[in-house]
Structure formats: C-alpha cells, structure tokens
Design an enzyme around this catalytic site. Structure first.
Site, mmCIF file in Angstrom:
data_model
loop_
_atom_site.group_PDB
_atom_site.id
_atom_site.type_symbol
_atom_site.label_atom_id
_atom_site.label_comp_id
_atom_site.label_asym_id
_atom_site.label_seq_id
_atom_site.Cartn_x
_atom_site.Cartn_y
_atom_site.Cartn_z
ATOM 1 N N ARG A 122 -3.906 10.767 4.960
ATOM 2 C CA ARG A 122 -2.866 11.772 4.985
ATOM 3 C C ARG A 122 -1.942 11.705 3.755
ATOM 4 N NH1 ARG A 122 1.865 12.722 6.836
ATOM 5 N NH2 ARG A 122 2.149 14.666 8.009
ATOM 6 N N ILE A 148 9.544 7.197 16.184
ATOM 7 C CA ILE A 148 9.101 7.876 14.957
ATOM 8 C C ILE A 148 7.876 8.757 15.218
ATOM 9 C CG2 ILE A 148 8.392 7.574 12.537
ATOM 10 C CD1 ILE A 148 11.214 6.538 13.024
ATOM 11 N N LYS A 153 0.834 -1.210 0.000
ATOM 12 C CA LYS A 153 0.000 0.000 0.000
ATOM 13 C C LYS A 153 0.865 1.255 0.000
ATOM 14 C CE LYS A 153 -1.592 1.572 4.101
ATOM 15 N NZ LYS A 153 -1.293 3.006 4.329
ATOM 16 N N ASN A 154 1.896 1.270 0.847
ATOM 17 C CA ASN A 154 2.688 2.487 0.988
ATOM 18 C C ASN A 154 3.624 2.745 -0.193
ATOM 19 O OD1 ASN A 154 1.427 3.039 3.343
ATOM 20 N ND2 ASN A 154 3.167 2.593 4.687
ATOM 21 N N ARG A 181 1.740 14.901 13.249
ATOM 22 C CA ARG A 181 2.173 14.603 11.868
ATOM 23 C C ARG A 181 2.111 15.809 10.936
ATOM 24 N NH1 ARG A 181 0.140 8.647 10.101
ATOM 25 N NH2 ARG A 181 1.932 8.792 8.762
ATOM 26 N N PRO A 182 2.929 16.820 11.171
ATOM 27 C CA PRO A 182 2.920 17.997 10.298
ATOM 28 C C PRO A 182 3.512 17.707 8.927
ATOM 29 C CG PRO A 182 4.677 18.171 11.919
ATOM 30 C CD PRO A 182 3.945 16.898 12.224
ATOM 31 N N VAL A 183 3.407 18.691 8.016
ATOM 32 C CA VAL A 183 4.005 18.521 6.674
ATOM 33 C C VAL A 183 5.054 19.598 6.404
ATOM 34 C CG1 VAL A 183 2.123 17.244 5.572
ATOM 35 C CG2 VAL A 183 2.039 19.745 5.637
ATOM 36 N N ASP A 184 5.587 20.186 7.493
ATOM 37 C CA ASP A 184 6.541 21.287 7.342
ATOM 38 C C ASP A 184 7.780 20.903 6.524
ATOM 39 O OD1 ASP A 184 6.860 19.625 9.659
ATOM 40 O OD2 ASP A 184 8.538 20.884 10.263
ATOM 41 N N ASP A 186 5.667 0.800 11.756
ATOM 42 C CA ASP A 186 4.408 0.164 11.346
ATOM 43 C C ASP A 186 4.314 -1.297 11.786
ATOM 44 O OD1 ASP A 186 3.541 2.504 10.253
ATOM 45 O OD2 ASP A 186 3.845 1.933 8.164
ATOM 46 N N ARG A 216 -8.327 -0.219 5.604
ATOM 47 C CA ARG A 216 -7.483 0.787 4.927
ATOM 48 C C ARG A 216 -6.216 0.136 4.379
ATOM 49 N NH1 ARG A 216 -5.891 5.974 8.021
ATOM 50 N NH2 ARG A 216 -4.776 6.094 6.060
ATOM 51 N N CYS A 263 -3.881 13.731 13.585
ATOM 52 C CA CYS A 263 -4.382 12.387 13.305
ATOM 53 C C CYS A 263 -4.118 11.547 14.528
ATOM 54 C CB CYS A 263 -3.753 11.804 12.051
ATOM 55 S SG CYS A 263 -2.138 11.122 12.322
#
Ligand code: UD1
Length: 433
Positions: free
Chosen positions: A106, A342, A22-23, A135-138, A320, A412, A130
């Site tokens: 996300r 993480i 999936k990833n 979990r930022p996207v900076d 994970d 998911r 979440c």
C-alpha cells in the site's frame, strides 16, 4: 511458501542488531523522485517491501544502484556493504504505479505526491481493501487537491494532474495520517509558496523524512510537531541520508526477550524511539535499560503482569506493536485490555493465539486478554506482518512445536528473523518450499 518452525521454551540471550526502519525507508525512497540528482540512502533494511518499492521506482525510470551485494556486514571504511542504495530520477520514463505493485504494498501510494510535484502528472492504482481494514487514501487526495491537483478516479486508478502546478495551501488533516503527511510534505516541497499542514503525524519516520528533505534543500519547519510549514523551492538536490533504526523491530525483539524470560541487548537502536512501548513493558515487569549501543531487555523469573493499552498516533502506543504485546499479555499474570483505535479489524491474530491456548475475547475495538500460565504450540498463520510476528513470539514461549505459515508476510518487514532469534538461542528454523 516458506514456513517457520519453532520449538518454544528457550530464553533468549545475546545481542540482536536492529536494522533501518522500513517505514522510514519507503517514503525516503519515494523522495528520490523529487530530484534529478542522486539520493543515497544508508542503513537500508533488506526486506521485501523495500524490494517492491525499488521495483516500482525502476518502472518509473529511476536508476537504482546498491553498494555491493553484501548482507550488510560492516566494511573497513565504516559503511555497510549492500545497505546503501543510490536512487537517481534523472528523467522520469513513466508516471504510473500499476495495480500489481500497489496491491502488494500500500505504501506505493507515496509516489503520488512526488510524481505530481516533479512531473505534474501521476497515475496510481487505488490500493483497495487490505487485511487490516479498508484503509482509504481520501485524506491524501483531498489535501493534494488543496495544493491545486485535479484528481479523477477511473478504472481503479487515481489520475492526478497539476495543470497549473502545485501551490501552497493551509491544510488541516481531518485525522492523523502518517502516509498523507509524508505525501504532502514531499509535494509541498516543490510547490509554489508556503504550505501549512495541521494535525500532521509526528512519527519518528516523518521526522526522518523531514531531515532528508531538508538535506535535499527543502525548507521545512515544525518537523516532529503537529504543525508543519513547508516553503516550496524550485528544485531539490541529491543528498546522503542514513535511515533511522526500526522502532517496531526494536519493540518486537524486546517482546521476544520478555516473552521467553531472556536477557537481550538490542544494538544499533535507541530507547528514545520506543518510549511508549518501553513504558508498557516496564509496567508489565520487564527491565529495560539504555546501553552504549542500544537497549538491554531482561525479564528474570516471574511472569509478567497484565497491563492495559490503547493504540494512538505517535507519541502514543503504536498500532504496529499491538499484536506483539497481545502475545506477551497472553501469558501474563492477570488480565489486560488492549484497545485498537487506529485500524478497524486489526485483531486477526486473536483466533490463532486462541488456538495456541490464549484466552482472549474481542468486543468491537477492544480485546480482553486473560493471561494463562502457558501456551501450546500449533500450526498457525496470519494475514499481515505484525499479526504474523505475534504468532512467532507466542511460539517462542509455547510448549512444543509451532509452525508459522505464510512467512512472506514476515519477510515484508523483518530481515532474517529466524537467524537473529537462533543466534540468541531460540530453536527456530525456516522450512523452504
Ligand atoms: C503507516 C505505517 C503503518 C502503520 C500506520 C499507523 C508505513 C509504510 N506504514 O501506514 O505500518 O500501521 O502508519 O501508524 O509507514 N486513513 C484514512 N484515509 C486516508 C489515510 C488514512 O481513512 O487517506 C485511515 C487509515 O485507514 C487508518 C488511519 O487513517 O485507519 C491511519 O492510517 P495512516 O496513518 O495513513 O497509515 P499508513 O500511512 O497507511
């Protein structure tokens, strides 16, 4: 909402087919935005996140076709019906990834780099909080700015544009981010000049993306190392690519075999993808051997032994697979110290495992698991994908009945989980509704 009911205590025996990752599939699907030709992706898993990414791409104007409606059964021509997805971004109709899709998943943020590179503009909802931390996207945004993007945050959206196009740059990521590495590899492929990404992620999924981008005509070096060099090209073309096997699904079913004291062959996968997990399972007393088709996992007789682990970026132990290993350690002989580095707040499975009789105490980013001889079934639920599957694994080993609620989290990322386990002898069923 569907639930899964398990009556635990049956050893798993048989074979389980592992699907495509999936990833890996999610960034590969986003890469289709980089070309007006067709990108054909084979070995696609049938999981909800893939459908969500498909929905997002359709909204952006990508033509989507599937080779039949099958569930992946092998075809005479060697393909698999229903597993090859054709994505054609001939003309982009729209440049917005809306809140309702980004909120669900996300990884929708992975369309940002490709949209900017191809269309010069993108509007992507901020993912927001979440279940597993902020979990930022900076890191994605700062790096895209270094390529020349102008970025504003307005009304909960990332408004990005590249009025003068994207230009290669030297980017040193402040910390390792899988998604940011992927977004930047895709954006830099169509930038003018050369980009160097240092402190890049090295996950097999990144390597798969690099392989596919190269097949599309991108010029990338250093894939699989922490320094990736991308020489931008003016255009990319279509390609055919097989998604690599899902290493987290592989590891999850390896734990399923171990936790039930079973003997299972995981097929269409590779030992090399899960070395860090295999090493820990081996230390715990689980036998893992490569086979011609994949990996055989066996635990005969004795309880597993407690082991310590720390989650780290690849090639370290994957976050994970943290929750699944905790379920196994819950019934180990001795104590285990599990440290999560993480994500903040990735121990939501702990209170639920405790309700099943596990003895776990959390101090900051570490969980001390004192193994107990047996878990007891209970109604449980979890708030993310991997936490949910850890409860299911615990249920396979527990005495009596476990009902895992909110199965949509599992759907998911795990394809037909109850069917795969039932085929190996688990007493498990999905209760619809
Ligand atoms: C990907 C995986 C996810 C896995 C994670 C770590 C996909 C679709 N998802 O997620 O299953 O758990 O890698 O292996 O591939 N961070 C920031 N700022 C950023 C980006 C990340 O602070 O801009 C932080 C995150 O909050 C997290 C850490 O960096 O604490 C690692 O995140 P990252 O590697 O980016 O994870 P994802 O790509 O989101």
């Amino acid at each position: 909402m569907d639930r899964i009911r398990i009556r635990g205590g049956r050893p798993l025996n048989g074979a389980i087919r592992i699907g495509g990752a999936k990833n890996a599939a999610l960034p590969l699907m986003a890469a289709s935005l980089l070309t007006d030709e067709t990108l054909a992706l084979g070995n696609l898993p049938h999981v909800a996140d893939i459908a969500t990414m498909g929905e997002l791409l359709v909204q952006l104007g990508v033509g989507v076709s599937m080779n039949g409606a099958g569930d992946g059964a092998p075809l005479a021509n060697g393909g698999n019906e229903g597993r090859v997805l054709g994505l054609t971004a001939e003309a982009l109709a729209n440049r917005t990834a809306p809140y309702d899709l980004v909120r669900k998943m996300r990884a929708s943020v992975l369309v940002l780099g490709p949209l900017l590179a191809r269309a010069g503009r993108a509007r992507v909802s901020l993912p927001g909080g979440c279940a597993i931390g902020p979990r930022p996207v900076d890191i994605h945004l700062r790096a895209l700015e270094q390529l020349g993007a102008e970025i504003d945050l307005r009304d909960g959206y990332i408004e990005a544009s590249a009025p003068n196009g994207l230009h290669g740059a030297q980017i040193a990521f402040p910390s390792v981010s899988v998604g940011a590495t992927e977004n930047l590899m895709m954006a830099a492929s169509l930038a003018v000049g050369e980009t160097t990404l240092t402190n890049a992620a090295r996950e097999p999924e990144i390597q798969d993306l690099g392989k596919c981008l190269s097949a599309m005509g991108a010029r990338i070096e250093g894939i699989g190392t922490d320094t990736i060099r991308v020489a931008g090209v003016a255009r990319l073309r279509g390609a055919e690519h097989q998604v690599l096997p899902d290493r987290i699904e592989t590891g999850t079913y390896a734990v399923a075999a171990a936790i039930t004291g079973g003997d299972v062959e995981l097929v269409e996968t590779e030992m090399g993808l899960i070395e860090a997990v295999a090493e820990k399972l081996h230390d715990a007393g689980v036998e893992m051997t490569p086979t011609a088709r994949g990996v055989r996992v066996r635990r005969a007789g004795n309880r597993v032994s407690g082991i310590d682990l720390v989650t780290e970026p690849y090639p370290g132990y994957p976050t994970d697979m943290q929750a699944q290993m905790m379920a196994l350690m819950a019934i180990a002989e001795g104590a285990s110290l599990i440290t999560e580095t993480i994500f903040e707040n990735r121990f939501m499975h702990v209170p639920e495992l405790s309700r099943m009789g596990a003895n776990i105490t959390v101090h900051g980013g570490s969980a001390m698991v004192r193994g107990v001889p047996v878990l007891t079934g209970a109604p449980v639920m979890a708030t993310d994908l991997r936490a949910s599957v850890s409860l299911l694994l615990a249920g396979l080993a527990a005495r009596d009945e476990t009902v895992v609620n909110r199965v949509y989290h599992l759907d998911r990322g795990y394809e037909r989980v109850e069917e795969k386990l039932a085929a190996c002898g688990a007493d498990i069923e999905r209760i619809r509704g």
